[in-house]
Design a protein around this motif. Structure first.
Motif, short mmCIF file in Angstrom:
data_model
loop_
_atom_site.label_atom_id
_atom_site.label_comp_id
_atom_site.label_asym_id
_atom_site.label_seq_id
_atom_site.Cartn_x
_atom_site.Cartn_y
_atom_site.Cartn_z
N VAL A 71 -6.84 -1.83 92.05
CA VAL A 71 -7.44 -3.09 92.48
C VAL A 71 -8.95 -2.94 92.61
CG1 VAL A 71 -7.62 -4.71 94.42
CG2 VAL A 71 -5.37 -3.94 93.63
N ALA A 72 -9.41 -1.83 93.20
CA ALA A 72 -10.84 -1.61 93.35
C ALA A 72 -11.52 -1.50 91.99
CB ALA A 72 -11.09 -0.34 94.16
N ALA A 73 -10.85 -0.84 91.04
CA ALA A 73 -11.43 -0.70 89.71
C ALA A 73 -11.51 -2.05 89.01
CB ALA A 73 -10.60 0.28 88.88
N LEU A 74 -10.48 -2.88 89.16
CA LEU A 74 -10.51 -4.21 88.54
C LEU A 74 -11.61 -5.08 89.15
CD1 LEU A 74 -6.69 -4.90 88.23
CD2 LEU A 74 -8.31 -4.62 86.35
N LEU A 75 -11.81 -4.97 90.44
CA LEU A 75 -12.90 -5.71 91.08
C LEU A 75 -14.25 -5.27 90.54
CD1 LEU A 75 -11.67 -5.85 94.79
CD2 LEU A 75 -11.90 -7.78 93.20
N LEU A 124 -25.58 7.19 83.52
CA LEU A 124 -24.79 8.34 83.11
C LEU A 124 -24.43 9.22 84.29
CD1 LEU A 124 -26.63 9.65 79.91
CD2 LEU A 124 -24.55 8.27 80.01
N SER A 125 -23.23 9.79 84.24
CA SER A 125 -22.85 10.86 85.15
C SER A 125 -21.92 11.80 84.41
CB SER A 125 -22.18 10.32 86.42
OG SER A 125 -21.04 9.55 86.10
N GLU A 126 -21.86 13.04 84.88
CA GLU A 126 -21.10 14.09 84.20
C GLU A 126 -19.83 14.41 84.96
OE1 GLU A 126 -21.60 18.87 83.93
OE2 GLU A 126 -23.29 17.71 83.13
N ALA A 127 -18.72 14.54 84.24
CA ALA A 127 -17.45 14.93 84.85
C ALA A 127 -16.49 15.36 83.77
CB ALA A 127 -16.85 13.78 85.66
N GLU A 128 -15.66 16.33 84.09
CA GLU A 128 -14.57 16.69 83.20
C GLU A 128 -13.54 15.56 83.18
OE1 GLU A 128 -14.40 19.17 81.20
OE2 GLU A 128 -16.08 20.38 81.91
N PRO A 129 -12.70 15.48 82.15
CA PRO A 129 -11.79 14.33 82.01
C PRO A 129 -10.96 13.96 83.24
CG PRO A 129 -11.86 15.53 79.96
CD PRO A 129 -12.67 16.34 80.95
N PRO A 130 -10.34 14.90 83.97
CA PRO A 130 -9.55 14.45 85.13
C PRO A 130 -10.38 13.71 86.16
CG PRO A 130 -8.97 16.71 84.54
CD PRO A 130 -10.18 16.36 83.73
N GLU A 134 -10.30 9.64 87.32
CA GLU A 134 -10.28 9.22 88.71
C GLU A 134 -11.42 8.25 89.01
OE1 GLU A 134 -8.04 9.68 91.24
OE2 GLU A 134 -6.86 10.36 89.53
N ALA A 135 -12.58 8.48 88.40
CA ALA A 135 -13.71 7.57 88.61
C ALA A 135 -13.39 6.17 88.08
CB ALA A 135 -14.96 8.12 87.93
N LEU A 136 -12.71 6.10 86.93
CA LEU A 136 -12.29 4.79 86.41
C LEU A 136 -11.33 4.11 87.39
CD1 LEU A 136 -11.55 5.52 82.64
CD2 LEU A 136 -13.49 4.25 83.56
N ARG A 137 -10.36 4.84 87.86
CA ARG A 137 -9.36 4.25 88.76
C ARG A 137 -9.99 3.84 90.09
NH1 ARG A 137 -4.61 4.91 86.27
NH2 ARG A 137 -4.12 6.82 85.13
N ALA A 141 -16.77 3.98 87.80
CA ALA A 141 -17.21 4.08 86.41
C ALA A 141 -16.56 2.96 85.61
CB ALA A 141 -16.83 5.44 85.81
N ASP A 142 -17.26 2.53 84.56
CA ASP A 142 -16.73 1.47 83.69
C ASP A 142 -16.10 2.04 82.43
OD1 ASP A 142 -17.86 -0.68 85.32
OD2 ASP A 142 -19.80 0.01 84.56
N LEU A 143 -16.65 3.14 81.94
CA LEU A 143 -16.20 3.73 80.68
C LEU A 143 -16.28 5.25 80.83
CD1 LEU A 143 -15.34 2.56 77.88
CD2 LEU A 143 -17.69 2.96 77.12
#
Length: 293
Positions: A71-75, A124-130, A134-137, A141-143
């Motif tokens: 829900v937070a990500a959709l908002l 931009l920000s850096e993170a490994e895929p997992p 989590e940032a998307l959820r 993050a948008d993408l």
């Protein structure tokens, strides 16, 4: 279910206590506690286990937290869409990507985006895929630019756009000794070698391909930094299996990359919440990433 209480629950769950969540929100602890009691009455089951150290989540609470993140990500996505509309063709995209993509694909994509859509600002920000997933959820993050090895499944509830498939290559010292390129014809030739391994998922891939070759690699060095990995290899301290983008981002003069059967490949993907392509700024960045990858 009250959506505001759901988002409040999300803050409490991640903070680990009512008091920490109240401080983060600028509320009083009794007010937070009252809202959480109402939430539990609304859904008909406890979501917290209350302890002297704070709170932990019940099984129902864990499930509710996943939904609250969605829900937070959709908002956040809705906010991005509205920003695009109000800025008339401009907009902001929060992109998170793994290190070697940030050093190769992303700069070229941003240069192309600057030419085609100069009003779009990318953070931009850096993170490994997992962590990127989590940032998307979580709506921060948008993408996300991520990668998946052949045996890994796509992230549920998200949309992945494949951008490229890159080979994993064996990295050995450039000199022609027992660990050099001239001595390696098969992965089994390295059953006695010392290895340097990367992130947990890359390490898991290394263990899988070596098991298929009939041995367990002797992993003595672990680092996510592909520059460090290549420096170790150049000094004859290890061999490594690195994806092509890591070698494109940095090529140490003291190492050689060798194509060896059985090393596998991984897919680079742009991942987002469903419907992100309707956000003009996100669609523009995604098109730029697809073009350069």
């Amino acid at each position: 279910m009250d959506a505001r209480r759901l988002l409040l629950f999300r803050v409490i769950a991640r903070a680990g206590s009512f008091s920490a969540g109240a401080r983060e929100l600028g509320w009083t602890q009794p007010a937070v506690s009252q809202h959480m009691s109402r939430l539990e009455r609304e859904i008909g089951t406890p979501v917290f286990r209350r302890t002297t150290q704070g709170v932990t989540l019940t099984d129902a609470g864990q499930t509710l937290l996943r939904r609250a993140d969605e829900v937070a990500a959709l908002l956040a996505a809705a906010e991005s869409e509205m920003v695009d509309f109000t800025l008339a063709g401009a907009g902001r995209v929060r992109l998170v990507a793994f290190p070697s993509a940030l050093a190769t694909v992303v700069p070229r994509a941003l240069a192309a985006l600057e030419h085609s859509h100069p009003g779009v600002a990318v953070e931009l920000s850096e993170a490994e895929p997992p962590e990127a997933i989590e940032a998307l959820r979580a709506g921060t993050a948008d993408l996300a630019l991520t990668f998946r090895y052949e045996h890994e499944d796509a992230a549920p509830g998200l949309v992945g756009v494949p951008l490229a498939v890159e080979a994993v290559r064996l990295v050995v010292p450039a000199r022609g000794d027992a660990a050099g390129p001239d001595a390696v014809h098969d992965l089994r030739d390295l059953r006695e070698a010392v290895w340097a391994a990367g992130c947990p998922r890359c390490r898991a891939h290394l263990l899988r391909i070596c098991a298929s070759a009939g041995f367990t690699p002797r992993i003595h060095h672990t680092t996510d930094d592909y520059v460090v990995v290549q420096a170790l290899v150049a000094q004859g301290l290890a061999v490594a299996a690195l994806p092509a983008s890591s070698l494109d981002a940095h090529a140490h003069p003291g190492v050689t990359a060798v194509d060896v059967p059985g090393l596998g490949a991984r897919t680079i993907e742009a991942v987002a919440l469903p419907g992100i392509a309707r956000v003009p700024s996100c669609a523009a960045l995604l098109a730029a990433l697809s073009a350069v990858a």
